[in-house]
Design a protein around this motif. Sequence first.
Motif, PDB file in Angstrom:
ATOM      1  N   GLU A   1       0.850  -1.199   0.000  1.00 50.33           N
ATOM      2  CA  GLU A   1       0.000   0.000   0.000  1.00 50.33           C
ATOM      3  C   GLU A   1       0.877   1.237   0.000  1.00 50.33           C
TER       4      GLU A   1
ATOM      5  N   ALA B   1     -12.886  13.337   9.433  1.00 50.95           N
ATOM      6  CA  ALA B   1     -13.265  11.915   9.327  1.00 50.95           C
ATOM      7  C   ALA B   1     -13.938  11.657   7.985  1.00 50.95           C
ATOM      8  N   VAL B   2     -13.313  12.142   6.927  1.00 49.78           N
ATOM      9  CA  VAL B   2     -13.815  11.886   5.566  1.00 49.78           C
ATOM     10  C   VAL B   2     -12.635  11.463   4.718  1.00 49.78           C
ATOM     11  N   ASP B   3     -12.942  10.816   3.600  1.00 46.60           N
ATOM     12  CA  ASP B   3     -11.856  10.301   2.777  1.00 46.60           C
ATOM     13  C   ASP B   3     -11.380  11.294   1.737  1.00 46.60           C
ATOM     14  N   SER B   4     -12.299  12.138   1.255  1.00 39.80           N
ATOM     15  CA  SER B   4     -11.911  12.971   0.118  1.00 39.80           C
ATOM     16  C   SER B   4     -12.095  14.449   0.405  1.00 39.80           C
TER      17      SER B   4
ATOM     18  N   ASP C   1     -15.616  15.581  -0.484  1.00 43.14           N
ATOM     19  CA  ASP C   1     -16.555  15.266   0.580  1.00 43.14           C
ATOM     20  C   ASP C   1     -16.498  16.327   1.682  1.00 43.14           C
TER      21      ASP C   1
ATOM     22  N   ARG D   1     -11.312  13.923  13.472  1.00 39.65           N
ATOM     23  CA  ARG D   1     -10.741  12.761  14.169  1.00 39.65           C
ATOM     24  C   ARG D   1     -10.059  13.200  15.464  1.00 39.65           C
TER      25      ARG D   1
ATOM     26  N   ASN E   1      -1.618  14.523   4.433  1.00 41.28           N
ATOM     27  CA  ASN E   1      -1.631  14.689   2.986  1.00 41.28           C
ATOM     28  C   ASN E   1      -1.628  16.178   2.659  1.00 41.28           C
TER      29      ASN E   1
ATOM     30  N   MET F   1      -4.915  17.747   1.209  1.00 42.60           N
ATOM     31  CA  MET F   1      -5.970  17.856   2.215  1.00 42.60           C
ATOM     32  C   MET F   1      -5.679  19.001   3.182  1.00 42.60           C
TER      33      MET F   1
END
Lengths: 587, 587
Positions: free
Chosen positions: A103, B455-458, B461, B472, B492, B495
């Motif tokens: 990963e 607490a989101v992936d993108s 979003d 988080r 990241n 982000m």
Amino acid sequence: MRTHFCGLVDEALIGQTVTLCGWADVARDLGGLCFIDLRDHEGIVQIVAEPDAATAGNAEVIAAAAAVGYEDCLRITGVVRARHAVNDKIRTGKVEVVATKIELLNKAEPLPFHAHENPGEDIRLKYRYLDLRTPAMQRKMRTRTRLVSALRHYLDARGFQDIETPILTKATPEGARDFLVPARMHPGEFYALPQSPQLFKQILMMAGFDRYYQIARCFRDEALRADRQLEFTQLDMEFAWVAERDVQDLTEDMIRHVFREVMDVELAAQFPRMTYAEAMRRYGSDKPDLRIALEFVDVAELVKGCEFKVFTDAADDADGRVVALRIPGGASLSRKQIDEYAAHAAKYGAKGVAYVKLDEAGAINSPIAKFFSEDAFKALLEAIGLQNGDIAFFGAGKYKTVSDFMGALRLKAGKDFNLVADGWAPLWVTDFPMFEWDEEEGRYVALHHPFTAPAVDSIEDLRANAKTAVSRGYDMVLNGNEIGGGSIRIHNSAMQSAVFELLGIGAEEAAGKFGFLLDALKYGAPPHGGIAFGIDRIAALMAGSESIRDVIAFPKTTTAQCLMTDAPSPIPDAQLAEVHVQVRPKA
Amino acid sequence: MRTHFCGLVDEALIGQTVTLCGWADVARDLGGLCFIDLRDHEGIVQIVAEPDAATAGNAEVIAAAAAVGYEDCLRITGVVRARHAVNDKIRTGKVEVVATKIELLNKAEPLPFHAHENPGEDIRLKYRYLDLRTPAMQRKMRTRTRLVSALRHYLDARGFQDIETPILTKATPEGARDFLVPARMHPGEFYALPQSPQLFKQILMMAGFDRYYQIARCFRDEALRADRQLEFTQLDMEFAWVAERDVQDLTEDMIRHVFREVMDVELAAQFPRMTYAEAMRRYGSDKPDLRIALEFVDVAELVKGCEFKVFTDAADDADGRVVALRIPGGASLSRKQIDEYAAHAAKYGAKGVAYVKLDEAGAINSPIAKFFSEDAFKALLEAIGLQNGDIAFFGAGKYKTVSDFMGALRLKAGKDFNLVADGWAPLWVTDFPMFEWDEEEGRYVALHHPFTAPAVDSIEDLRANAKTAVSRGYDMVLNGNEIGGGSIRIHNSAMQSAVFELLGIGAEEAAGKFGFLLDALKYGAPPHGGIAFGIDRIAALMAGSESIRDVIAFPKTTTAQCLMTDAPSPIPDAQLAEVHVQVRPKA
């Protein structure tokens, strides 16, 4: 996220599935077969991405491995197996991990530098996080962590209390320059950052804490000589109801303990002890490097009858010195190299250095031989112990100046002629002069600090003998570095006032700057003393680093900048207004 | 200088000669027979100066004892013997020391105050060393020392590295106000003192240190509310390659460990966990004090049909709340006391509070009963669970405001009605909102800090759901105090930039302030997270102190002054010139 550390995967895990996290130290794509050296703080392990033996599959993993670049942040799952080509240099060298899943946690952009390329310090400091990731820097920083931890555990077990003292405190202009912090709630007033917790730790003894320590940040706004930092760290200690040996014996044992714990080194069971006078006489330094066997020979008595005025003037001066330093094998020095020695001595105040060479055949080569009778010169060389193949340098002049520059020559010769023994040479230096006369300021200055007790019983005695008075200060020296310094403190208010007075600090000034100390000494202050150790320096010595910057996570440059965060920086005027200051127009 | 500590002399030493050092806590001269209570950091022992049984001599010792005054610093040698009048309250209470020698090490002048007289805090802070000498303050400070030591030993044993981060660093105007330090070598530029090591500890994770901690000094130039200090101490921690539970589980175990070690208290084997939403709903606080059994009852649905506009408006508002708080036994509150509750709620934003009392006979007393039908009111009281002798307060309005002021009433009622259970009630609060809308600034602000991961992936979003996004972040709460707060961080770069943008920090501003972080995130930053614990607060809780000033050796006042050293203070203009600033003329 992981089951094991990369650097700790070993033969005991063969056949097991592990999940590892780390950085790609190196990645090689051999076409359908990839190797990745995966690195974490414990070390490196080899990852293999290859076609599955049974199915010839595994294309996804091989493709992922082929795309890996330097310093990519990865999580890899795989099976540990024995390795064909064993690498004995690393702990994981007998195994490799056959990847079943790769990963990419975070892709690294092309690096600004690569550790293998021996980059300059500026770029290493700007991208400090990349520099610190290297195994060499990881090892150095961990040495520091272990040192500090070993010190704390030693002291915690012996009833010392770790007590924090303020960082925002009062300016005390004695000594180095203070860093100032404008006070928002008090227009026109400033806090200062502490040069050390000295007064606070003394107050803590008066406050009944008995045994104190702190790994304390200290601040000095000085010109950044070679290897200084604006902020540095000391192990600060203070003891109530003690004399010198109580402090020395415990801290000597502590230093032995931490060398044992961190370095697996056993230091001398008893550190040598030497007075300041002896250290200056034998080595021309108050922090002699005892790894170098060279010693001075005082020859004033032997040169009194010669015709070299530089020698005779110094020999006849009560405050003068004529000293010789013999360097075994030094006759090989060329005229040019001798000039370099003279130039080096000049940096430390020498007007010139004389020398005598005895070549392998015993022939004398010396510009000063002509000033001596043959017998007198022979007696001189005998006193120095000069052998065929040796050179001796001579220094003559004021005691302190001669000691300084000849001490510097001793260090240079030790290095140049490989005369520095391996290992660790600690010692105590004691009986420092209480005061030094500052020609420039026309007053006494304290050799340690103004709170150091004099080794006399009465104020009258101190006043009468200020010039020659000895203090109750002491330094711990290691391999030519002063790693610790301390003293028994004055615990009597009248004595403290008398010392201030001798230092040219009048009663009013003393009350303004140190009033709370003079007050505190009046309410039953116990006898007390302490010491402070330079953590940065000890860590650097242990890590084998020339520079303390190697054992400080985010050091500043010699121009007092942090190249990573770009500090210091300009501040909007509105923000300055809030704290009631403004930038001064250029003069 | 001594053979034993005063406070540890006991029956095992009877018949032995001991030498003790300490302060005269009390001295009584009964005419030819004197008693001194000699005190050191371990405690107090009774000294007797009396005529020798055989010779009737000992006049010198008796005279010395008779001259002893409060807080004189003494060294006393004597023989331990059993005591007639046993004092069970102290460890040394079964023995006394018959003095054979009394040395006055330092006479104390008459004291500015005496601890027995319950002096004001100002004089205690000015003569802090006398205050700290008292057994009560010694005990409190030692609690702090033991806390810090227990934390360090726990973390050292688990591979955490103690790494120091800079105190002189770059100004980062996000959050509280910075302390500024003019840079002498860079005219017009300034360092700032760190509000926390947040960015440095994240960088350390990117630098491969894996597990970090530091007992770190932090600085915030804020208005000094009730119990804040300009500088405070936090246990700062960061972990690489982790998710929330890794951080929470380890630190929960750590807190259990230190309570066991320092307090001999066993905290819950699993701390309760609660989302921010649940905590606000049940307790009106993101740091609920679970020792108080009182809980809110939401009654919006039950008041929708009433004629009280304050209730119906709030009940019909999607962002509104109508809540009741039942206080068992609260019917005893007088009209005046109820007004005090209303005034207390007003401090937290209430425009008013309604109430209903049910007296012991079951009679209703409520200004709002008239707005309800009898049945509806009965249903309301039933929902609240109101019993005879109880009171219930009602709050209505915006969700956050109502929660805040009703939460404040809950705490007041808990205290007033002795509803705070003994013991320790820790919990985790999780799932905080990512952003809060700041009406004043007209922009989102970060509820934790701008480096907290959503607490989101993108990114898409997050942008689409900024208002409701959950972070988080997590807090550890103990007895109504937030003792620790942390989060999983953004690892990241894109982000992080998106979050800056949502907070109204443009690309250029972000590059200027946080460029090094955005850079570092590009070179393989690992997933990471951490937490920081407030050492001053935890120590105060453990010591049973209301104020953190009791567990800080040299605290500042609420006006940001050190009364002992008199900091801050004016600085000569010449010294300011060296660092290129001047005091701003008054506007």
